[in-house]
Design an enzyme around this catalytic site. Structure first.
Site, mmCIF file in Angstrom:
data_model
loop_
_atom_site.group_PDB
_atom_site.id
_atom_site.type_symbol
_atom_site.label_atom_id
_atom_site.label_comp_id
_atom_site.label_asym_id
_atom_site.label_seq_id
_atom_site.Cartn_x
_atom_site.Cartn_y
_atom_site.Cartn_z
ATOM 1 N N PHE A 171 1.428 6.888 12.224
ATOM 2 C CA PHE A 171 0.197 6.691 12.969
ATOM 3 C C PHE A 171 -0.750 5.957 12.001
ATOM 4 O O PHE A 171 -0.344 4.949 11.456
ATOM 5 C CB PHE A 171 -0.267 8.013 13.607
ATOM 6 C CG PHE A 171 0.550 8.262 14.871
ATOM 7 C CD1 PHE A 171 1.935 8.455 14.798
ATOM 8 C CD2 PHE A 171 -0.023 8.190 16.124
ATOM 9 C CE1 PHE A 171 2.710 8.583 15.957
ATOM 10 C CE2 PHE A 171 0.745 8.321 17.286
ATOM 11 C CZ PHE A 171 2.111 8.513 17.191
ATOM 12 N N TYR A 229 0.835 -1.218 0.000
ATOM 13 C CA TYR A 229 0.000 0.000 0.000
ATOM 14 C C TYR A 229 0.871 1.271 0.000
ATOM 15 O O TYR A 229 0.825 2.069 -0.943
ATOM 16 C CB TYR A 229 -0.925 -0.077 1.223
ATOM 17 C CG TYR A 229 -1.662 1.185 1.580
ATOM 18 C CD1 TYR A 229 -2.218 2.012 0.598
ATOM 19 C CD2 TYR A 229 -1.829 1.539 2.920
ATOM 20 C CE1 TYR A 229 -2.912 3.163 0.963
ATOM 21 C CE2 TYR A 229 -2.534 2.672 3.278
ATOM 22 C CZ TYR A 229 -3.067 3.494 2.298
ATOM 23 O OH TYR A 229 -3.747 4.622 2.657
ATOM 24 N N TYR A 273 4.024 -7.196 16.993
ATOM 25 C CA TYR A 273 4.267 -6.297 15.864
ATOM 26 C C TYR A 273 5.106 -5.092 16.311
ATOM 27 O O TYR A 273 6.163 -4.796 15.743
ATOM 28 C CB TYR A 273 2.928 -5.845 15.261
ATOM 29 C CG TYR A 273 3.074 -4.720 14.277
ATOM 30 C CD1 TYR A 273 3.896 -4.846 13.159
ATOM 31 C CD2 TYR A 273 2.400 -3.504 14.470
ATOM 32 C CE1 TYR A 273 4.039 -3.791 12.256
ATOM 33 C CE2 TYR A 273 2.536 -2.459 13.574
ATOM 34 C CZ TYR A 273 3.365 -2.607 12.476
ATOM 35 O OH TYR A 273 3.513 -1.566 11.597
ATOM 36 N N ASP A 325 12.725 -12.208 -1.915
ATOM 37 C CA ASP A 325 12.338 -12.258 -0.511
ATOM 38 C C ASP A 325 13.537 -11.875 0.354
ATOM 39 O O ASP A 325 14.654 -12.355 0.110
ATOM 40 C CB ASP A 325 11.900 -13.705 -0.204
ATOM 41 C CG ASP A 325 11.105 -13.791 1.081
ATOM 42 O OD1 ASP A 325 11.571 -13.226 2.091
ATOM 43 O OD2 ASP A 325 10.040 -14.419 1.060
ATOM 44 N N ARG A 364 -8.022 7.689 16.670
ATOM 45 C CA ARG A 364 -6.768 7.518 15.924
ATOM 46 C C ARG A 364 -6.439 8.777 15.140
ATOM 47 O O ARG A 364 -7.320 9.580 14.819
ATOM 48 C CB ARG A 364 -6.905 6.351 14.916
ATOM 49 C CG ARG A 364 -7.051 4.988 15.561
ATOM 50 C CD ARG A 364 -5.740 4.531 16.192
ATOM 51 N NE ARG A 364 -5.848 3.225 16.809
ATOM 52 C CZ ARG A 364 -6.232 3.013 18.066
ATOM 53 N NH1 ARG A 364 -6.590 4.016 18.848
ATOM 54 N NH2 ARG A 364 -6.266 1.787 18.555
ATOM 55 N N ASN A 419 8.229 -9.669 -2.363
ATOM 56 C CA ASN A 419 7.934 -11.109 -2.523
ATOM 57 C C ASN A 419 6.467 -11.363 -2.858
ATOM 58 O O ASN A 419 6.042 -12.520 -2.968
ATOM 59 C CB ASN A 419 8.331 -11.901 -1.261
ATOM 60 C CG ASN A 419 7.484 -11.530 -0.056
ATOM 61 O OD1 ASN A 419 6.567 -10.729 -0.143
ATOM 62 N ND2 ASN A 419 7.811 -12.134 1.085
HETATM 63 N N1 UDP Z 1 -11.709 -0.905 13.681
HETATM 64 C C1 UDP Z 1 -13.065 -1.211 13.742
HETATM 65 N N2 UDP Z 1 -13.619 -1.939 12.721
HETATM 66 C C2 UDP Z 1 -12.901 -2.379 11.654
HETATM 67 C C3 UDP Z 1 -11.513 -2.044 11.581
HETATM 68 C C4 UDP Z 1 -10.964 -1.313 12.619
HETATM 69 O O1 UDP Z 1 -13.743 -0.850 14.711
HETATM 70 O O2 UDP Z 1 -13.470 -3.035 10.768
HETATM 71 C C5 UDP Z 1 -11.106 -0.092 14.745
HETATM 72 C C6 UDP Z 1 -9.892 -0.738 15.419
HETATM 73 O O3 UDP Z 1 -10.288 -1.588 16.471
HETATM 74 C C7 UDP Z 1 -9.130 0.502 15.890
HETATM 75 C C8 UDP Z 1 -9.432 1.542 14.804
HETATM 76 O O4 UDP Z 1 -10.620 1.093 14.167
HETATM 77 O O5 UDP Z 1 -9.668 0.969 17.108
HETATM 78 C C9 UDP Z 1 -8.333 1.668 13.773
HETATM 79 O O6 UDP Z 1 -7.988 0.345 13.337
HETATM 80 P P1 UDP Z 1 -7.075 0.055 12.075
HETATM 81 O O7 UDP Z 1 -6.986 -1.439 11.936
HETATM 82 O O8 UDP Z 1 -7.578 0.827 10.901
HETATM 83 O O9 UDP Z 1 -5.669 0.661 12.452
HETATM 84 P P2 UDP Z 1 -4.666 0.392 13.687
HETATM 85 O O10 UDP Z 1 -4.979 1.479 14.678
HETATM 86 O O11 UDP Z 1 -4.892 -0.989 14.207
HETATM 87 O O12 UDP Z 1 -3.328 0.569 13.071
#
Ligand code: UDP
Length: 325
Positions: free
Chosen positions: A169, A12, A141, A51, A221, A33
């Site tokens: 972020f 991405y 991670y 890879d 976020r 890969n």
């Molecule tokens: N989230 C959600 N539904 C989804 C995908 C994500 O409620 O289908 C929530 C997730 O739990 C987090 C926020 O959205 O609180 C952002 O998640 P994302 O996976 O986009 O990014 P991350 O913060 O994990 O990098």
């Protein structure tokens, strides 16, 4: 002309980086890969399928071209998956990066820009998060990314390998020209899932937790546009021409949005209501993650262009309604 190797250029953020570098006049080689990326996303520069765990294929790419720098995106990046399959994360993110750094030192490639993450901080003790915040990751991670940042500091001290670690972020949005975008299989990220729930009627959006200590109970976020992230990588390459050492910078807009606010923003753009169900919290999710990116602004002279969440969602929407891969 500068030669840059992009590891993970079919992913991405990597594919947007390939485009930006090619347009800026760099000679770009993608090394990927295709475990999670898309060959169709790499529309510029040279292509090399390989890879990081295969040192022979790495050796071949480093022999072919004398690179001036590496930008390294190739990694596993899902918190949930890292909790159940940590070996995949230590192998790809730590061992793979170790192999890459060894080749760089061996072939005298001086600089690397590394994709790090807000996950290195763990549960924030203060917000917005500054780079001086302790790095106490709460999932494998984040721990693999923190481990690589540690390696990079040691390689800077011992081998003078220059590095910038960019702590992203929440990457979001798509190239405004529409030829590349976000396509994960399975998709786990919020904005694509919100938009896909509008396009695929059988998909219902799940909200993971509405009992967080935030104004509306859902996680907050800091969403940053993929093109802004790529701009920072370009600036980091210049920064490493002038500065020795290992550096870390946060990349975010400095403004937090809750899940419900993102949903409302998408509803406004698309003009349709979004149906969702409430599900339990997703393990490993902190309540609030918002960046203090002053350091990137002052040191790299980085200025994000997409400061309005609606603009970010809008570019994602343009892609999702007409994805090409
Ligand atoms: N989230 C959600 N539904 C989804 C995908 C994500 O409620 O289908 C929530 C997730 O739990 C987090 C926020 O959205 O609180 C952002 O998640 P994302 O996976 O986009 O990014 P991350 O913060 O994990 O990098």
């Amino acid at each position: 002309m500068k030669n840059v190797l992009i590891c993970g250029g079919a992913g991405y953020i990597g594919s947007h980086m390939v485009k930006l570098l090619a347009e800026a006049g760099y000679d770009v080689t993608t090394f990927d890969n295709l475990s999670t990326g898309h060959r169709e996303a790499v529309k510029w520069g040279h292509w090399f399928e390989g890879d990081l765990l295969d040192t022979l294929s790495l050796e071949a790419v480093f022999r072919k071209t004398k690179f001036d720098a590496v930008i390294h995106f190739a990694a596993r990046s899902l918190v949930g998956e890292s909790m159940v399959r940590p070996s995949l994360y230590y192998q790809n993110n730590v061992v793979g990066t170790f192999n890459l750094l060894e080749k760089m030192v061996e072939h005298g490639v001086p600089s690397i820009v590394f994709s790090s993450t807000a996950a290195v901080y763990g549960e924030p003790q203060a917000t917005p998060i500054h780079e001086s915040h302790p790095t106490l990751p709460i999932n494998p991670y984040g721990r693999t990314k923190a481990a690589v940042e540690t390696m990079l500091r040691d390689y800077a001290a011992a081998y003078r390998l220059r590095s910038v670690s960019l702590r992203y972020f929440n990457a979001a949005g798509a190239d405004p020209e529409g030829s590349i975008g976000e396509s994960h299989q399975p998709e786990t990220h919020l904005i694509p899932n919100v938009l896909r729930s509008l396009l695929e009627t059988e998909r219902v959006l799940q909200i993971f937790g509405d009992d967080y200590p935030t104004p509306d109970g859902t996680c907050v976020r800091d969403y940053i546009h993929v093109s802004d992230l790529c701009d920072a990588h370009l600036l980091a390459l210049d920064y490493l021409d002038k500065n020795e050492g290992a550096y870390s910078f946060n990349l975010g807009n400095g403004q937090g949005f809750s899940i419900l606010e993102v949903i409302r923003g998408a509803e406004e753009i698309v003009g349709k209501p979004i149906a969702y169900t409430l599900s339990p919290r997703r393990p490993g999710d902190p309540a609030v993650l918002v960046a203090d990116s002053q350091r990137a602004r002052s040191e790299l002279r980085w200025r994000p262009r997409y400061t309005d969440i609606r603009e970010i969602i809008e570019t994602a929407w343009q892609w999702h309604r007409n994805p090409t891969y």
